[in-house]
Design a protein around this motif. Structure first.
Motif, short mmCIF file in Angstrom:
data_model
loop_
_atom_site.label_atom_id
_atom_site.label_comp_id
_atom_site.label_asym_id
_atom_site.label_seq_id
_atom_site.Cartn_x
_atom_site.Cartn_y
_atom_site.Cartn_z
N THR A 44 6.90 -16.35 -1.61
CA THR A 44 6.07 -15.21 -1.31
C THR A 44 4.98 -15.56 -0.31
O THR A 44 4.34 -16.59 -0.43
N LYS A 45 4.78 -14.70 0.65
CA LYS A 45 3.71 -14.83 1.60
C LYS A 45 2.94 -13.51 1.63
O LYS A 45 3.53 -12.46 1.79
N ALA A 47 0.94 -10.77 3.33
CA ALA A 47 0.94 -10.32 4.71
C ALA A 47 -0.22 -9.40 5.00
O ALA A 47 -0.07 -8.23 5.28
N THR A 51 -1.77 -8.09 -3.03
CA THR A 51 -0.61 -8.04 -3.91
C THR A 51 -0.80 -6.94 -4.94
O THR A 51 -1.87 -6.84 -5.55
N ILE A 69 5.04 -9.94 10.97
CA ILE A 69 5.10 -11.21 10.27
C ILE A 69 5.73 -12.28 11.16
O ILE A 69 6.78 -12.07 11.75
N GLU A 74 7.84 -18.54 7.11
CA GLU A 74 8.66 -18.72 5.91
C GLU A 74 10.03 -19.29 6.24
O GLU A 74 10.52 -20.16 5.54
N ASN A 312 9.65 -3.95 0.59
CA ASN A 312 8.36 -4.36 1.14
C ASN A 312 7.32 -3.26 0.97
O ASN A 312 6.14 -3.54 0.72
N GLN A 317 3.67 -5.49 0.94
CA GLN A 317 3.51 -6.70 1.73
C GLN A 317 4.79 -6.95 2.53
O GLN A 317 5.89 -6.66 2.08
N ASP A 319 7.42 -9.32 3.78
CA ASP A 319 7.86 -10.61 3.22
C ASP A 319 9.34 -10.81 3.51
O ASP A 319 10.16 -9.95 3.22
N PRO A 322 11.11 -11.16 -0.47
CA PRO A 322 10.33 -10.31 -1.38
C PRO A 322 10.75 -10.46 -2.84
O PRO A 322 11.93 -10.69 -3.14
#
Length: 514
Positions: A44-45, A47, A51, A69, A74, A312, A317, A319, A322
């Motif tokens: 998970t990142k 963005a 969250t 992104i 990632e 997303n 977010q 990702d 995801p």
């Protein structure tokens, strides 16, 4: 009998550790669905959005900031993990081979033959399975090795070739008479670097190599004609740089309207008309760079992209990997498709559908994007043909990474912007870029860009060999003028191909598409 049966179990243990299902002898691989690599590990990142908390997700929760992104944040980390996994697998295989060779050199011929003949061929299925479970799956590797030494070290040594032949026969007999509950080996994913003979069969023929570019741009008049001759099928249109394209805010943009309220959920789908209009933007950019094949809409690719956009959106977010949204049913939100789509798509938020694809070409948000232009390289890949677009509120996806590369770009050199450059498709935050196939060495590459009107010179450059879009890349000329009428002279030295210098020199001529 007990001693012989134990010898059988030890032989089977050796066979099991040589790659026939042993977890110690292999590392889990990526799975494939269709032609897309699917990375199952979650990474998970965040963005630039918070969250979501557990519980119902409200439709009105939105982040209206533009965001693109960086692909390599990632995806490159995943590549590093795969390299580490391969190193671990190599070490494990070396240990297994060493153990097998030691066992073969010391194995007692008579006892092995008796165990194979009397126990493998005659023993009931249940006994074999119990022996495998008790002696192989539960026994530590160190204990197995010690037992082998204690049981066989005093017996006579046989020629290695004979013992190997006996074990091969035993392996065949065992798998004919006993079903071992080990997972099947997964197929290897497509290798990006094909054999030399395969590359030679797929070389992209050079249009003109006098200036180093193997793919050269058409004239400004031809680019304008390509752009303006397109006719949208939409009835609700907007002016998009002098051309009528679909209004991305209209109902026509969707074949099925997305709804992120889990109580009234609908995955949605972008209409073919909207996707075709968006792809005309991309295809015009490809045409201006000299890339002749057009991108078309793929049904499955569009489904992957839509699922990725919606998940997303629910997670709020952007990702590439995801997680399942809180409170969501995986089947309802097509989570499996979403993971495939997210891992193989350009992703963004805060743009409408038309602007999102243009942003992938500009690739101007953030230092990593400016340096590596990974989104641009995926979109421009000469070998890509079918793509798909998805949108859920302000979250977008463009499924473009069709995993079917077989070395076609190995000898290719092309630029974006090319010799004919569209001013409106660029920005002050965009980098110039040159893409090279894998047969080129960019280690010592140096670039000089000169504005032929002002005399400004820029020598800063960045080399990226992560192979986005199946090519290496040099980015340079950040912050230079891109207005219509500007001419930038590009000179590249230090590049080699097959040990020979491969200089590149061309002039970028900026034009307006209107």
């Amino acid at each position: 009998m007990k001693k012989q049966f134990k010898a059988l179990a030890l032989v089977l243990a050796i066979l099991a550790t040589t790659g026939c299902g042993s977890d110690q002898a292999k590392v889990s691989k990526e799975t494939k669905a269709g032609q897309a690599e699917v990375v199952q590990t979650k990474e998970t990142k965040v963005a630039n959005v918070s969250t979501p908390k557990s519980g119902a997700i409200k439709v009105e929760e939105k982040d209206n900031r533009n965001y693109l992104i960086p692909q390599t944040l990632e995806l490159k980390e995943q590549d590093k993990k795969e390299e580490v996994a391969e190193e671990i697998e190599d070490e494990a295989n070396k240990e297994v081979v060493l153990a097998k060779e030691t066992a073969i050199q010391q194995a007692p011929q008579e006892e092995v033959e008796q165990a194979i003949e009397q126990e493998v061929q005659q023993a009931p299925q249940e006994e074999i399975e119990q022996a495998i479970e008790q002696e192989v799956q539960q026994a530590p590797q160190e204990e197995i090795e010690q037992t082998i030494e204690q049981e066989v070290q005093e017996e006579i040594e046989q020629p290695i070739e004979e013992v190997e032949e006996q074990i091969e026969l035993a392996e065949a007999a065992t798998y004919e008479n006993a079903v071992v509950s080990a997972p099947a080996a997964k197929k290897e994913v497509a290798v990006a670097s094909p054999k030399e003979e395969d590359v030679e069969e797929n070389i992209v023929e050079a249009d003109n190599v006098s200036n180093g570019l193997t793919i050269t741009s058409p004239s400004a008049e031809e680019v304008k004609a390509y752009w303006s001759n397109y006719e949208s099928k939409a009835t609700d249109t907007i002016d998009y740089y002098g051309l009528n394209l679909i209004n991305p805010e209209s109902k026509e943009a969707f074949a099925s309207m997305p709804n992120a309220d889990l109580n009234k959920f609908n995955l949605g789908a972008v209409s073919n008309t909207a996707q075709e209009d968006a792809l005309h933007i991309v295809n015009t950019a490809r045409f201006a760079s000299g890339i002749k094949n057009e991108l078309t809409v793929g049904k499955k690719q569009a489904q992957f992209a839509q699922a990725a956009s919606m998940v997303n959106r629910l997670n709020l977010q952007v990702d590439h990997f995801p997680g399942l949204p809180a409170g969501a049913n995986s089947d309802l939100v097509k989570y499996e498709n979403a993971t495939i789509g997210a891992a193989n798509s350009n992703l963004s938020s805060g743009f409408n559908l038309l602007d999102s694809v243009l942003e992938y070409l500009k690739d101007d948000l953030g230092d990593e994007n400016q340096a590596e232009v990974g989104h641009r390289r995926w979109v421009l890949n000469p070998q890509v043909s079918q793509v798909g677009l998805g949108q859920a509120d302000e979250f977008n996806a463009m499924f473009v990474n069709n995993d079917n590369y077989a070395g076609e770009n190995a000898n290719t050199v092309y630029a974006y912007p090319g010799e004919t450059a569209i001013s409106e498709f660029y920005s002050e935050g965009s980098s110039l870029s040159l893409m090279f196939g894998e047969n080129f060495d960019l280690t010592n590459a140096q670039v000089e860009v000169k504005d032929l009107e002002t005399g400004e010179v820029n020598k800063e450059s960045h080399v990226d060999e992560s192979f986005k879009g199946n090519v290496k890349a040099i980015t340079f000329g950040y912050g230079m003028n891109y207005q219509a009428g500007t001419k930038l002279q590009v000179k590249v030295t230090g590049v080699t191909k097959n040990g020979q210098d491969y200089p590149v020199e061309y002039t970028i001529n900026y034009m307006s598409i209107r």
